[in-house]
Write a protein that holds these residues in place. Structure first.
Motif, PDB file in Angstrom:
ATOM      1  N   THR A  37       0.798  -1.227   0.000  1.00  0.00           N
ATOM      2  CA  THR A  37       0.000   0.000   0.000  1.00  0.00           C
ATOM      3  C   THR A  37       0.829   1.276   0.000  1.00  0.00           C
TER       4      THR A  37
ATOM      5  N   ARG B 192      -1.482  -4.028   6.125  1.00  0.00           N
ATOM      6  CA  ARG B 192      -2.531  -3.611   5.193  1.00  0.00           C
ATOM      7  C   ARG B 192      -2.086  -3.953   3.783  1.00  0.00           C
TER       8      ARG B 192
ATOM      9  N   ASP C 125     -10.869  -3.727  -8.876  1.00  0.00           N
ATOM     10  CA  ASP C 125     -10.127  -3.163  -7.754  1.00  0.00           C
ATOM     11  C   ASP C 125     -10.966  -3.371  -6.498  1.00  0.00           C
TER      12      ASP C 125
ATOM     13  N   ARG D 115       0.558  -3.466 -10.366  1.00  0.00           N
ATOM     14  CA  ARG D 115      -0.542  -3.823 -11.272  1.00  0.00           C
ATOM     15  C   ARG D 115      -0.068  -3.819 -12.722  1.00  0.00           C
TER      16      ARG D 115
ATOM     17  N   PHE E  37       1.244   0.229  -5.686  1.00  0.00           N
ATOM     18  CA  PHE E  37       0.086  -0.475  -6.234  1.00  0.00           C
ATOM     19  C   PHE E  37       0.073  -0.371  -7.751  1.00  0.00           C
TER      20      PHE E  37
ATOM     21  N   GLY F 244      -9.883  -2.671  -3.413  1.00  0.00           N
ATOM     22  CA  GLY F 244      -9.541  -1.657  -2.426  1.00  0.00           C
ATOM     23  C   GLY F 244      -8.532  -2.105  -1.385  1.00  0.00           C
ATOM     24  N   GLU F 245      -8.251  -1.177  -0.492  1.00  0.00           N
ATOM     25  CA  GLU F 245      -7.275  -1.418   0.570  1.00  0.00           C
ATOM     26  C   GLU F 245      -7.987  -2.002   1.784  1.00  0.00           C
ATOM     27  N   ARG F 246      -7.371  -3.032   2.366  1.00  0.00           N
ATOM     28  CA  ARG F 246      -7.959  -3.715   3.521  1.00  0.00           C
ATOM     29  C   ARG F 246      -6.876  -4.105   4.515  1.00  0.00           C
TER      30      ARG F 246
ATOM     31  N   HIS G  42      -3.488  -3.806  -0.654  1.00  0.00           N
ATOM     32  CA  HIS G  42      -4.442  -3.376  -1.681  1.00  0.00           C
ATOM     33  C   HIS G  42      -4.775  -4.604  -2.531  1.00  0.00           C
ATOM     34  N   TYR G  43      -6.028  -5.039  -2.472  1.00  0.00           N
ATOM     35  CA  TYR G  43      -6.470  -6.250  -3.156  1.00  0.00           C
ATOM     36  C   TYR G  43      -6.923  -5.928  -4.579  1.00  0.00           C
ATOM     37  N   TYR G  44      -6.563  -6.815  -5.512  1.00  0.00           N
ATOM     38  CA  TYR G  44      -6.966  -6.667  -6.910  1.00  0.00           C
ATOM     39  C   TYR G  44      -7.312  -8.035  -7.463  1.00  0.00           C
TER      40      TYR G  44
END
Length: 93
Positions: free
Chosen positions: A12, A55, A40, A21, A17, A42-44, A57-59
């Motif tokens: 993150t 943390r 996308d 990607r 990111f 988002g960040e989790r 960033h999921y994609y």
């Protein structure tokens, strides 16, 4: 060609990111894969620390590729610091 789904967790920190990607997309193109969908997520918060990060960033990607190319893609992705974790799943539907 087979259908695959992939979830990637990116670092993150600033700019990582986007770099990660774009690198993943380049790996798909160089392996002859065709991306069919991107999402996308988002960040989790992560359930547990990965490479000292809490943390990510999921994609989500769906793509079509030859089965023998998945290992090649996976090896090159695991070397990138921008990518914390990657999961490939064959979609039989």
């Amino acid at each position: 060609m087979r259908k695959y789904e992939s979830v990637i967790i990116f670092n993150t920190e600033e700019g990582q990111f986007e770099q990660g990607r774009e690198f993943f997309k380049q790996q798909l193109v160089s392996a002859g894969a065709q991306a069919t969908r991107e999402e996308d997520m988002g960040e989790r918060s992560l359930a547990y620390e990965i490479k000292k990060h809490d943390r990510g960033h999921y994609y989500f990607f769906t793509f079509e590729a030859m089965p023998e190319k998945i290992k090649t893609i996976e090896k090159s992705i695991k070397l990138k610091t921008e990518i914390l974790k990657v999961l490939f799943v064959r979609n039989d539907n």
